[in-house]
Design a protein around this motif. Structure first.
Motif, PDB file in Angstrom:
ATOM      1  N   LEU A 187       0.845  -1.189   0.000  1.00 50.39           N
ATOM      2  CA  LEU A 187       0.000   0.000   0.000  1.00 50.39           C
ATOM      3  C   LEU A 187       0.883   1.242   0.000  1.00 50.39           C
ATOM      4  CD1 LEU A 187      -2.848  -0.821   2.553  1.00 50.39           C
ATOM      5  CD2 LEU A 187      -3.011  -0.701   0.079  1.00 50.39           C
ATOM      6  N   THR A 188       0.609   2.155  -0.905  1.00 50.68           N
ATOM      7  CA  THR A 188       1.351   3.416  -0.962  1.00 50.68           C
ATOM      8  C   THR A 188       0.369   4.567  -1.081  1.00 50.68           C
ATOM      9  OG1 THR A 188       1.567   3.245  -3.381  1.00 50.68           O
ATOM     10  CG2 THR A 188       3.382   2.373  -2.047  1.00 50.68           C
ATOM     11  N   LEU A 189       0.695   5.664  -0.393  1.00 51.05           N
ATOM     12  CA  LEU A 189      -0.137   6.863  -0.430  1.00 51.05           C
ATOM     13  C   LEU A 189       0.654   7.979  -1.091  1.00 51.05           C
ATOM     14  CD1 LEU A 189      -2.869   8.095   0.494  1.00 51.05           C
ATOM     15  CD2 LEU A 189      -1.690   8.852   2.564  1.00 51.05           C
ATOM     16  N   LYS A 190       0.082   8.562  -2.135  1.00 55.52           N
ATOM     17  CA  LYS A 190       0.769   9.605  -2.885  1.00 55.52           C
ATOM     18  C   LYS A 190      -0.015  10.910  -2.807  1.00 55.52           C
ATOM     19  CE  LYS A 190       0.705   7.240  -6.688  1.00 55.52           C
ATOM     20  NZ  LYS A 190       0.889   6.823  -8.106  1.00 55.52           N
ATOM     21  N   GLU A 200      -5.254  14.395 -12.690  1.00 52.81           N
ATOM     22  CA  GLU A 200      -5.284  12.956 -12.948  1.00 52.81           C
ATOM     23  C   GLU A 200      -5.921  12.218 -11.773  1.00 52.81           C
ATOM     24  OE1 GLU A 200      -1.245  11.905 -13.626  1.00 52.81           O
ATOM     25  OE2 GLU A 200      -1.150  12.786 -15.642  1.00 52.81           O
ATOM     26  N   PHE A 201      -5.573  12.618 -10.554  1.00 52.87           N
ATOM     27  CA  PHE A 201      -6.170  12.006  -9.364  1.00 52.87           C
ATOM     28  C   PHE A 201      -7.679  12.264  -9.328  1.00 52.87           C
ATOM     29  CE2 PHE A 201      -2.229  11.830  -6.361  1.00 52.87           C
ATOM     30  CZ  PHE A 201      -1.584  11.014  -7.278  1.00 52.87           C
ATOM     31  N   LEU A 202      -8.081  13.482  -9.714  1.00 52.18           N
ATOM     32  CA  LEU A 202      -9.504  13.807  -9.733  1.00 52.18           C
ATOM     33  C   LEU A 202     -10.236  12.923 -10.741  1.00 52.18           C
ATOM     34  CD1 LEU A 202     -11.859  15.644  -8.858  1.00 52.18           C
ATOM     35  CD2 LEU A 202     -11.233  17.172 -10.746  1.00 52.18           C
ATOM     36  N   ALA A 203      -9.623  12.683 -11.886  1.00 61.47           N
ATOM     37  CA  ALA A 203     -10.239  11.809 -12.891  1.00 61.47           C
ATOM     38  C   ALA A 203     -10.393  10.390 -12.337  1.00 61.47           C
ATOM     39  CB  ALA A 203      -9.391  11.789 -14.159  1.00 61.47           C
ATOM     40  N   GLY A 204      -9.387   9.920 -11.581  1.00 62.17           N
ATOM     41  CA  GLY A 204      -9.498   8.602 -10.962  1.00 62.17           C
ATOM     42  C   GLY A 204     -10.584   8.563  -9.903  1.00 62.17           C
ATOM     43  N   LEU A 205     -10.692   9.657  -9.129  1.00 67.57           N
ATOM     44  CA  LEU A 205     -11.743   9.750  -8.117  1.00 67.57           C
ATOM     45  C   LEU A 205     -13.121   9.704  -8.779  1.00 67.57           C
ATOM     46  CD1 LEU A 205     -11.749  12.231  -5.141  1.00 67.57           C
ATOM     47  CD2 LEU A 205     -13.793  11.935  -6.535  1.00 67.57           C
ATOM     48  N   LYS A 206     -13.247  10.435  -9.878  1.00 65.91           N
ATOM     49  CA  LYS A 206     -14.509  10.444 -10.625  1.00 65.91           C
ATOM     50  C   LYS A 206     -14.889   9.035 -11.085  1.00 65.91           C
ATOM     51  CE  LYS A 206     -16.450  12.102 -14.999  1.00 65.91           C
ATOM     52  NZ  LYS A 206     -16.243  12.996 -16.175  1.00 65.91           N
ATOM     53  N   LYS A 207     -13.921   8.294 -11.610  1.00 67.70           N
ATOM     54  CA  LYS A 207     -14.211   6.937 -12.099  1.00 67.70           C
ATOM     55  C   LYS A 207     -14.653   6.023 -10.958  1.00 67.70           C
ATOM     56  CE  LYS A 207     -12.382   3.068 -14.779  1.00 67.70           C
ATOM     57  NZ  LYS A 207     -13.027   2.094 -13.891  1.00 67.70           N
ATOM     58  N   LEU A 246      -5.005  16.547  -3.131  1.00 70.74           N
ATOM     59  CA  LEU A 246      -5.591  15.304  -3.618  1.00 70.74           C
ATOM     60  C   LEU A 246      -4.608  14.162  -3.357  1.00 70.74           C
ATOM     61  CD1 LEU A 246      -7.266  16.566  -6.883  1.00 70.74           C
ATOM     62  CD2 LEU A 246      -8.407  15.232  -5.145  1.00 70.74           C
ATOM     63  N   LEU A 247      -5.123  13.091  -2.807  1.00 70.63           N
ATOM     64  CA  LEU A 247      -4.310  11.930  -2.445  1.00 70.63           C
ATOM     65  C   LEU A 247      -4.768  10.710  -3.227  1.00 70.63           C
ATOM     66  CD1 LEU A 247      -4.467  12.428   1.424  1.00 70.63           C
ATOM     67  CD2 LEU A 247      -2.565  13.069  -0.052  1.00 70.63           C
TER      68      LEU A 247
END
Length: 252
Positions: A187-190, A200-207, A246-247
């Motif tokens: 597990l890694t937190l970025k 890019e993180f927001l797009a992943g959150l949206k998905k 954003l994480l």
């Protein structure tokens, strides 16, 4: 505009209130609304100094399709398409240290001098202010909702960290979930290191959000083009000012 007799020595140090009443949020909201709402600005002054602001929206509404109501809303429109943003910690933007006095004066201005409404709606208030509305022939109706948050001061002071503040069953579920995720890899937190990565993180959150809610037969918040555009532009504009974090957590 309502003028207030406040001592001139009260220097304007910073605008108090939450991120939801900052210009980063309100300014973007106003820009995306365009001409879709009947807006008016309420400003409180101490001499020539502005000490309080609030954006109000006048929206004619019908109750049960029969009763007409001339409604005034604070930082909301009464239109589901636009109010999907779900503003939290709402209220007037007031100079720090003057919150109670200025907010009370602004509300009294609306209820006594600018009484051109049937309903005044203040959604998403943090706590219930002690405003003597009954004295001005206003009948308050309050709806309370649970507000889930974490006090970071308590987390920092806890020797066992955040998990130490949780109940035994919750700790057990979290550890079990982590163990199952780790079966796929570490597990890694970025933390988003740039505006591009934040988007890019927001797009992943949206998905992830849409996959979850569509799978339950709901449209999901990002199905709204207004909601989607607002958050993309918010991250795009506010990230460089250090207002957005954003994480992303990966398993392997």
């Amino acid at each position: 505009t309502c003028a207030l007799p406040i001592c001139r020595r009260c220097a304007l140090r910073a605008r108090a209130g939450s991120f939801f009443t900052s210009w980063s949020w309100i300014g973007l909201w106003l820009r995306l609304l365009g001409g879709a709402a009947d807006l008016q600005l309420l400003r409180a002054r101490a001499g020539e100094r502005t000490v309080g602001l609030g954006v109000l929206v006048r929206c004619p509404e019908h109750r049960n399709r029969v009763i007409f109501s001339n409604t005034l809303r604070l930082h909301a429109t009464g239109v589901p398409e636009f109010d999907i943003l779900a503003v939290e910690c709402n209220g007037f933007l007031v100079e720090r240290g003057l919150e109670e006095m200025v907010s009370r004066a602004m509300l009294m201005h609306l209820t006594v001098l600018e009484r051109r409404w049937d309903e005044l709606v203040l959604d998403g208030l943090w706590g219930i202010p002690d405003w003597p509305l009954h004295a001005h022939n206003v009948r308050p109706r309050i709806k309370r909702f649970a507000n889930h948050f974490v006090r970071l001061t308590a987390v920092r002071e806890a020797k066992a960290g955040y998990l130490g503040l949780l109940g035994a069953k919750t700790r057990s579920r979290i550890r079990r979930s982590c163990k199952e995720y780790e079966a796929r890899g570490p597990l890694t937190l970025k933390n988003a290191a740039s505006r591009t990565q934040a988007l890019e993180f927001l797009a992943g959150l949206k998905k992830l959000h849409q996959d979850y809610w569509v799978g339950r037969g709901e449209p999901g918040a990002f199905a709204s083009s207004f909601f989607d555009r607002f958050h993309r532009e918010l991250v795009n504009e506010a990230y460089e000012r250090g207002e957005i974090q954003l994480l992303a957590m990966d398993a392997g």
